[in-house]
Design a protein around this motif. Structure first.
Motif, PDB file in Angstrom:
ATOM      1  N   VAL A   1      -6.925 -23.918 -17.009  1.00  0.00           N
ATOM      2  CA  VAL A   1      -6.055 -22.750 -17.069  1.00  0.00           C
ATOM      3  C   VAL A   1      -5.484 -22.451 -15.692  1.00  0.00           C
ATOM      4  O   VAL A   1      -6.225 -22.392 -14.705  1.00  0.00           O
ATOM      5  CB  VAL A   1      -6.825 -21.511 -17.599  1.00  0.00           C
ATOM      6  N   HIS A   2      -4.160 -22.261 -15.628  1.00  0.00           N
ATOM      7  CA  HIS A   2      -3.460 -21.826 -14.418  1.00  0.00           C
ATOM      8  C   HIS A   2      -2.669 -20.580 -14.794  1.00  0.00           C
ATOM      9  O   HIS A   2      -1.768 -20.660 -15.624  1.00  0.00           O
ATOM     10  CB  HIS A   2      -2.501 -22.909 -13.906  1.00  0.00           C
ATOM     11  N   THR A   3      -3.005 -19.446 -14.199  1.00  0.00           N
ATOM     12  CA  THR A   3      -2.334 -18.201 -14.538  1.00  0.00           C
ATOM     13  C   THR A   3      -2.311 -17.271 -13.329  1.00  0.00           C
ATOM     14  O   THR A   3      -2.973 -17.530 -12.330  1.00  0.00           O
ATOM     15  CB  THR A   3      -3.012 -17.518 -15.746  1.00  0.00           C
ATOM     16  N   THR A   4      -1.547 -16.209 -13.438  1.00  0.00           N
ATOM     17  CA  THR A   4      -1.493 -15.217 -12.373  1.00  0.00           C
ATOM     18  C   THR A   4      -2.501 -14.107 -12.616  1.00  0.00           C
ATOM     19  O   THR A   4      -3.200 -13.681 -11.712  1.00  0.00           O
ATOM     20  CB  THR A   4      -0.077 -14.620 -12.284  1.00  0.00           C
ATOM     21  N   LYS A   5      -2.588 -13.639 -13.879  1.00  0.00           N
ATOM     22  CA  LYS A   5      -3.512 -12.574 -14.248  1.00  0.00           C
ATOM     23  C   LYS A   5      -4.291 -12.983 -15.480  1.00  0.00           C
ATOM     24  O   LYS A   5      -3.771 -13.673 -16.354  1.00  0.00           O
ATOM     25  CB  LYS A   5      -2.754 -11.277 -14.544  1.00  0.00           C
ATOM     26  N   LEU A   6      -5.550 -12.510 -15.565  1.00  0.00           N
ATOM     27  CA  LEU A   6      -6.421 -12.859 -16.679  1.00  0.00           C
ATOM     28  C   LEU A   6      -7.108 -11.605 -17.190  1.00  0.00           C
ATOM     29  O   LEU A   6      -7.705 -10.864 -16.411  1.00  0.00           O
ATOM     30  CB  LEU A   6      -7.465 -13.895 -16.231  1.00  0.00           C
TER      31      LEU A   6
ATOM     32  N   MET B   1      -6.157 -19.101 -10.418  1.00  0.00           N
ATOM     33  CA  MET B   1      -5.310 -17.912 -10.466  1.00  0.00           C
ATOM     34  C   MET B   1      -4.553 -17.808  -9.160  1.00  0.00           C
ATOM     35  O   MET B   1      -5.138 -17.593  -8.107  1.00  0.00           O
ATOM     36  CB  MET B   1      -6.149 -16.656 -10.700  1.00  0.00           C
ATOM     37  N   LYS B   2      -3.259 -17.983  -9.256  1.00  0.00           N
ATOM     38  CA  LYS B   2      -2.417 -17.906  -8.068  1.00  0.00           C
ATOM     39  C   LYS B   2      -1.306 -16.932  -8.336  1.00  0.00           C
ATOM     40  O   LYS B   2      -0.565 -17.060  -9.290  1.00  0.00           O
ATOM     41  CB  LYS B   2      -1.839 -19.278  -7.714  1.00  0.00           C
ATOM     42  N   GLY B   3      -1.197 -15.944  -7.469  1.00  0.00           N
ATOM     43  CA  GLY B   3      -0.138 -14.969  -7.597  1.00  0.00           C
ATOM     44  C   GLY B   3       0.675 -14.933  -6.325  1.00  0.00           C
ATOM     45  O   GLY B   3       0.599 -15.822  -5.476  1.00  0.00           O
TER      46      GLY B   3
ATOM     47  N   SER C   1       2.941 -18.218 -15.999  1.00  0.00           N
ATOM     48  CA  SER C   1       3.425 -17.554 -14.785  1.00  0.00           C
ATOM     49  C   SER C   1       3.093 -16.065 -14.799  1.00  0.00           C
ATOM     50  O   SER C   1       3.275 -15.387 -13.801  1.00  0.00           O
ATOM     51  CB  SER C   1       4.939 -17.744 -14.654  1.00  0.00           C
ATOM     52  N   GLY C   2       2.592 -15.569 -15.918  1.00  0.00           N
ATOM     53  CA  GLY C   2       2.268 -14.149 -16.048  1.00  0.00           C
ATOM     54  C   GLY C   2       0.811 -13.934 -16.390  1.00  0.00           C
ATOM     55  O   GLY C   2      -0.085 -14.408 -15.707  1.00  0.00           O
TER      56      GLY C   2
END
Length: 148
Positions: free
Chosen positions: A101-106, A120-122, A86-87
């Motif tokens: 990979v599923h993340t908000t920031k990379l 990437m979903k924010g 989630s981060g």
């Protein structure tokens, strides 16, 4: 009087355990699922699912095969499987990531290996002056004018 003294140490010990880091040392192999409320440092091998609300740090000798769910993760070691954060996902130059990979920031340092499908979903914020509804009507009114 004795009962109030006994309550104080119990409260402080619960506070201490929430800030302590779980460590899986180099040379340790765990097969199975792990669930925790605190942060993790993994220098050994985990084959299974890891779920935590804390930060996960995978050292150079660390390896995770399976699913990792958490808030933030720093990788120096290897990962193979499904990673859901989630981060922020931070990949150091020695990191090797494969899978989904599923993340908000990379954040990726040069030299890291990243062979994964990444989503990437924010938080989606609408722009205040975005004319999304006006564009189709503008195009409809402009086309006849251009043709005339």
């Amino acid at each position: 009087m004795f009962s109030s003294e006994n309550k104080k140490p119990k409260q402080s010990s619960t506070m201490e355990t929430s800030t302590q880091q779980n460590v899986i040392a180099q040379g340790t192999k765990i097969v199975g699922d792990i669930a925790s409320q605190g942060p993790f440092r993994i220098d050994g091998t985990v084959e299974g699912n890891v779920k935590t609300t804390g930060k996960v740090v995978v050292g150079k000798s660390g390896l995770i095969k399976g699913t990792l769910q958490g808030e933030n993760a720093d990788f120096e070691g290897k990962f193979s499987g499904k990673l859901i954060l989630s981060g922020t996902l931070s990949l150091k130059s020695t990191a090797h990531i494969e899978g989904e990979v599923h993340t908000t920031k990379l954040a990726v340092e040069p030299g890291a290996t990243f062979n994964a499908t990444c989503s990437m979903k924010g938080t989606v914020k609408a722009l205040p002056n975005e004319p999304t509804k006006a564009r189709p009507s503008e195009q409809a009114t402009q086309r006849p004018e251009r043709q005339a």
